[in-house]
Design a protein around this motif. Structure first.
Motif, PDB file in Angstrom:
ATOM      1  N   PHE A 471      36.115  29.709  42.894  1.00 26.57           N
ATOM      2  CA  PHE A 471      35.365  30.221  44.044  1.00 26.57           C
ATOM      3  C   PHE A 471      34.373  29.172  44.545  1.00 26.57           C
ATOM      4  N   ILE A 472      33.646  28.547  43.626  1.00 27.06           N
ATOM      5  CA  ILE A 472      32.700  27.489  44.018  1.00 27.06           C
ATOM      6  C   ILE A 472      33.451  26.309  44.632  1.00 27.06           C
ATOM      7  N   ALA A 473      34.632  26.000  44.080  1.00 25.53           N
ATOM      8  CA  ALA A 473      35.429  24.895  44.629  1.00 25.53           C
ATOM      9  C   ALA A 473      35.878  25.198  46.050  1.00 25.53           C
ATOM     10  N   TYR A 474      36.292  26.440  46.313  1.00 22.99           N
ATOM     11  CA  TYR A 474      36.707  26.807  47.673  1.00 22.99           C
ATOM     12  C   TYR A 474      35.529  26.771  48.640  1.00 22.99           C
ATOM     13  N   VAL A 475      34.350  27.200  48.180  1.00 27.24           N
ATOM     14  CA  VAL A 475      33.171  27.146  49.046  1.00 27.24           C
ATOM     15  C   VAL A 475      32.823  25.695  49.378  1.00 27.24           C
ATOM     16  N   ALA A 476      32.968  24.816  48.390  1.00 26.39           N
ATOM     17  CA  ALA A 476      32.646  23.398  48.612  1.00 26.39           C
ATOM     18  C   ALA A 476      33.579  22.745  49.626  1.00 26.39           C
ATOM     19  N   THR A 477      34.788  23.277  49.774  1.00 29.18           N
ATOM     20  CA  THR A 477      35.717  22.689  50.742  1.00 29.18           C
ATOM     21  C   THR A 477      35.256  22.890  52.187  1.00 29.18           C
ATOM     22  N   ALA A 478      34.240  23.727  52.406  1.00 26.81           N
ATOM     23  CA  ALA A 478      33.709  23.882  53.765  1.00 26.81           C
ATOM     24  C   ALA A 478      33.092  22.584  54.277  1.00 26.81           C
ATOM     25  N   LEU A 479      32.750  21.670  53.365  1.00 29.19           N
ATOM     26  CA  LEU A 479      32.194  20.378  53.765  1.00 29.19           C
ATOM     27  C   LEU A 479      33.261  19.450  54.355  1.00 29.19           C
ATOM     28  N   GLN A 480      34.519  19.840  54.272  1.00 27.28           N
ATOM     29  CA  GLN A 480      35.576  18.971  54.783  1.00 27.28           C
ATOM     30  C   GLN A 480      35.521  18.840  56.303  1.00 27.28           C
ATOM     31  N   THR A 481      35.150  19.928  56.985  1.00 29.88           N
ATOM     32  CA  THR A 481      35.123  19.895  58.454  1.00 29.88           C
ATOM     33  C   THR A 481      34.111  18.884  58.986  1.00 29.88           C
ATOM     34  N   PRO A 482      32.841  18.924  58.556  1.00 29.01           N
ATOM     35  CA  PRO A 482      31.921  17.889  59.052  1.00 29.01           C
ATOM     36  C   PRO A 482      32.291  16.485  58.585  1.00 29.01           C
ATOM     37  N   LEU A 483      32.902  16.376  57.399  1.00 28.96           N
ATOM     38  CA  LEU A 483      33.311  15.059  56.913  1.00 28.96           C
ATOM     39  C   LEU A 483      34.435  14.496  57.771  1.00 28.96           C
ATOM     40  N   LEU A 484      35.379  15.344  58.146  1.00 27.91           N
ATOM     41  CA  LEU A 484      36.462  14.900  59.021  1.00 27.91           C
ATOM     42  C   LEU A 484      35.936  14.569  60.410  1.00 27.91           C
ATOM     43  N   SER A 485      35.032  15.387  60.908  1.00 28.53           N
ATOM     44  CA  SER A 485      34.448  15.115  62.226  1.00 28.53           C
ATOM     45  C   SER A 485      33.704  13.786  62.236  1.00 28.53           C
ATOM     46  N   LEU A 486      32.983  13.517  61.156  1.00 30.08           N
ATOM     47  CA  LEU A 486      32.263  12.246  61.056  1.00 30.08           C
ATOM     48  C   LEU A 486      33.231  11.064  61.021  1.00 30.08           C
ATOM     49  N   THR A 487      34.351  11.221  60.315  1.00 33.63           N
ATOM     50  CA  THR A 487      35.337  10.143  60.231  1.00 33.63           C
ATOM     51  C   THR A 487      35.997   9.883  61.580  1.00 33.63           C
ATOM     52  N   LEU A 488      36.312  10.941  62.317  1.00 33.50           N
ATOM     53  CA  LEU A 488      36.990  10.777  63.596  1.00 33.50           C
ATOM     54  C   LEU A 488      36.063  10.248  64.681  1.00 33.50           C
ATOM     55  N   ASN A 489      34.808  10.679  64.664  1.00 31.74           N
ATOM     56  CA  ASN A 489      33.885  10.311  65.744  1.00 31.74           C
ATOM     57  C   ASN A 489      33.149   9.003  65.480  1.00 31.74           C
ATOM     58  N   ARG A 490      32.685   8.817  64.255  1.00 30.15           N
ATOM     59  CA  ARG A 490      31.894   7.623  63.947  1.00 30.15           C
ATOM     60  C   ARG A 490      32.742   6.458  63.474  1.00 30.15           C
ATOM     61  N   ALA A 491      33.833   6.742  62.755  1.00 28.96           N
ATOM     62  CA  ALA A 491      34.679   5.661  62.221  1.00 28.96           C
ATOM     63  C   ALA A 491      35.962   5.485  63.011  1.00 28.96           C
ATOM     64  N   ASP A 492      36.090   6.146  64.164  1.00 28.49           N
ATOM     65  CA  ASP A 492      37.266   6.029  65.027  1.00 28.49           C
ATOM     66  C   ASP A 492      38.571   6.337  64.296  1.00 28.49           C
ATOM     67  N   GLY A 493      38.519   7.342  63.396  1.00 30.72           N
ATOM     68  CA  GLY A 493      39.729   7.740  62.681  1.00 30.72           C
ATOM     69  C   GLY A 493      40.149   6.820  61.563  1.00 30.72           C
ATOM     70  N   ASN A 494      39.273   5.917  61.146  1.00 33.02           N
ATOM     71  CA  ASN A 494      39.573   5.007  60.043  1.00 33.02           C
ATOM     72  C   ASN A 494      39.139   5.655  58.728  1.00 33.02           C
ATOM     73  N   PHE A 495      40.110   5.984  57.875  1.00 24.37           N
ATOM     74  CA  PHE A 495      39.819   6.674  56.617  1.00 24.37           C
ATOM     75  C   PHE A 495      39.549   5.713  55.460  1.00 24.37           C
ATOM     76  N   THR A 496      39.498   4.420  55.722  1.00 21.70           N
ATOM     77  CA  THR A 496      39.364   3.454  54.626  1.00 21.70           C
ATOM     78  C   THR A 496      38.046   3.625  53.878  1.00 21.70           C
ATOM     79  N   TYR A 497      36.964   3.760  54.619  1.00 19.55           N
ATOM     80  CA  TYR A 497      35.652   3.895  53.958  1.00 19.55           C
ATOM     81  C   TYR A 497      35.590   5.183  53.138  1.00 19.55           C
ATOM     82  N   LEU A 498      36.194   6.223  53.646  1.00 15.24           N
ATOM     83  CA  LEU A 498      36.202   7.488  52.910  1.00 15.24           C
ATOM     84  C   LEU A 498      37.052   7.388  51.646  1.00 15.24           C
ATOM     85  N   LYS A 499      38.157   6.674  51.719  1.00 14.22           N
ATOM     86  CA  LYS A 499      39.008   6.490  50.543  1.00 14.22           C
ATOM     87  C   LYS A 499      38.293   5.676  49.464  1.00 14.22           C
TER      88      LYS A 499
END
Length: 527
Positions: A471-499
């Motif tokens: 349950f805690i793990a599923y709640v923590a996955t809510a952070l994926q949306t802002p993390l993806l938004s940050l990657t697409l908007n600030r890093a121009d879709g480059n996932f290298t830094y996140l990896k």
């Protein structure tokens, strides 16, 4: 006096012959009972595969809904949203995508909430009541989802929510079955976890039937609902115990045959008679009724093979801060003390990090492959190879039964580091190895988390402890949306830094085997 002595000798001989006959019959029953235990576990695995978590594979159902044009009416009524023509020739728009994404969010929320609710109810009410309640909720959701239509009966949200909410109950109700095999309980737990992952293929099978055979979604769900109902009836009447099995509690397998129709009783009697004949000691006068399944049941007053006393559900030493393990339905004693132990918190940290990375990759794999230049071929290959992890489930269970958790935690953490390195290389052909490693890790880390809880805390509160972690793990996955938004908007879709960030974070779970090594060394010094 001689006649009396002869009579006494005859009586003693008859008594010895009777005792030998009883021991022989007991041996036949002992040989047949493990087969019954294997059958119970096999049924649980099949039930979890059918209704454990089909909403995991939402993309397959999404393709069906888009092909049907569900919520496409929003594209004509909403002028503010951009519209385009999909591959199926139907009109699609942002409003439709948002509504369908809402359906997935609701199903995912129900799945996350169910992990806590199903584990708690299993510990409190026992496996049978918990599995029956969750199965009814799941069945109602499947019926609603099959009949839903965005224009005539827009009930996708409650249908998917009920399916997500009711699915995990079957998994948590089956956790106690590992006690039927004390020497291989980690293998059983690993198979149960693997079957939960395999349940995601349900929507994939529906997708193949829909597109390749031309069967409508309503008819597919009618057949699926009948299969689910059959599993629910058999589970409640025959396979799921009212109380959890204790360690080695094979003698308490007492299926309620009186509740089954007569035709099924005759079939089961015939099978169990063949089992008794397989011992090589069957009497020449034996009939299917004499060697029947019913005769394998023991009276509760039988001291030799009756139900075991409520001893601890594990032979492993229980930490001083943890409550003594008891049967699942025996209450929630010492739950707070177990949750706040260092061992549980470290195991929870191990689950949270790995679950977050796995969920993020599942949700963004198409975007990452597209950034590498994929034209859709590897994106279509990923859902198929993602099911290959089930091949390694038995091997993982065998290793968990024969190796220490220090080795297992270290091995899984190193595999995550290897996968992170492969994932960093932007070469499309190499992604095949990336997919295979990911599929293996997806099953392995869940099995290690669950088996460690069973080993360290016993069966007491196992459902609640496992459900709380997920349950805690599923709640923590809510952070994926802002993390993806940050990657697409600030890093121009480059996932290298996140990896790279994920690769560094994979070293954190190595704290868990280090802690276990220090604790084992301290125990040896005390001894």
């Amino acid at each position: 006096e001689q006649e009396q002595e002869q009579e006494q000798e005859q009586q003693a001989g008859a008594g010895a012959a009777g005792a030998a006959g009883a021991e022989e019959a007991q041996g036949k029953k002992a040989q047949c009972r493990p087969r019954l235990a294997h059958g119970v576990v096999l049924f649980a695995l099949l039930q979890i595969c059918v209704m454990g978590g089909p909403v995991f594979n939402w993309p397959s159902l999404l393709l069906i809904l888009k092909d049907e044009g569900q919520y496409s009416e929003l594209c004509t009524s909403s002028s503010s949203s951009s519209s385009w023509e999909s591959s199926s020739g139907r009109l699609s728009c942002d409003a439709q995508e948002i509504q369908l994404n809402m359906c997935f969010t609701v199903a995912f929320f129900g799945l996350g909430a169910s992990n806590l609710l199903s584990g708690f109810s299993t510990d409190l009410f026992g496996p049978k009541i918990s599995a029956a309640a969750g199965g009814i909720i799941f069945f109602v959701g499947a019926v609603i989802l099959g009949l839903s239509d965005s224009r005539t009966f827009p009930a996708f949200l409650p249908g998917l929510f009920c399916m997500g909410l009711g699915g995990p109950f079957a998994f948590y109700a089956a956790l106690n079955l590992s006690n039927l095999f004390p020497q291989s309980r980690n293998t059983v737990l690993t198979l149960l976890s693997g079957s939960w992952g395999v349940s995601s293929t349900v929507f994939l099978v529906m997708q193949l039937i829909y597109f390749h055979l031309g069967v409508s979604r309503v008819l597919i769900f009618v057949v699926y609902d009948c299969i689910v109902l059959a599993f629910l009836i058999c589970s409640f009447l025959f396979f799921t115990p009212t109380r959890a099995y204790a360690e080695g509690d094979i003698g308490t397998l007492r299926p309620e045959l009186s509740a089954l129709p007569g035709v099924f009783i005759s079939v089961i009697r015939r099978c169990s008679w063949n089992c008794s004949r397989g011992t090589g000691k069957a009497s020449a006068e034996a009939t299917p009724q004499e060697g029947s399944f019913v005769e394998l049941e023991e009276d509760k007053d039988d001291v030799e093979v009756g139900p075991l006393p409520p001893l601890p559900a594990t032979k492993a030493p229980v930490p001083a801060t943890a409550a003594a393990p008891t049967a699942v339905g025996g209450g929630l004693r010492g739950l707070a003390r177990q949750v706040f132990t260092v061992a549980y918190l470290l195991d929870l940290m191990y689950l949270l990090l790995n679950f977050f990375v796995v969920s993020f990759f599942l949700g963004t794999s198409a975007l990452q492959l597209q950034a590498m230049g994929d034209e859709g071929n590897y994106s279509a290959l990923f859902p198929i190879l993602n099911q290959a992890g089930v091949v390694g489930v038995p091997v993982m269970g065998f290793l968990l039964d024969h190796l220490s958790f220090i080795i297992m935690f270290t091995g899984v953490s190193l595999l995550f580091l290897l996968w992170g390195c492969v994932n960093l290389i932007p070469v499309l052909p190499l992604q095949v190895a990336n997919f295979v490693l990911f599929a293996l890790l997806r099953c392995c880390f869940v099995a290690v988390f669950t088996c460690f809880l069973r080993h360290h805390f016993g069966l007491a509160n196992l459902g609640t402890l496992t459900g709380l972690g997920f349950f805690i793990a599923y709640v923590a996955t809510a952070l994926q949306t802002p993390l993806l938004s940050l990657t697409l908007n600030r890093a121009d879709g480059n996932f290298t830094y996140l990896k790279i960030s994920f690769l560094v974070a994979f070293a954190v779970p190595l704290v868990m085997p280090l802690y276990l090594f220090v604790q084992s060394r301290r125990q040896r010094q005390k001894q």
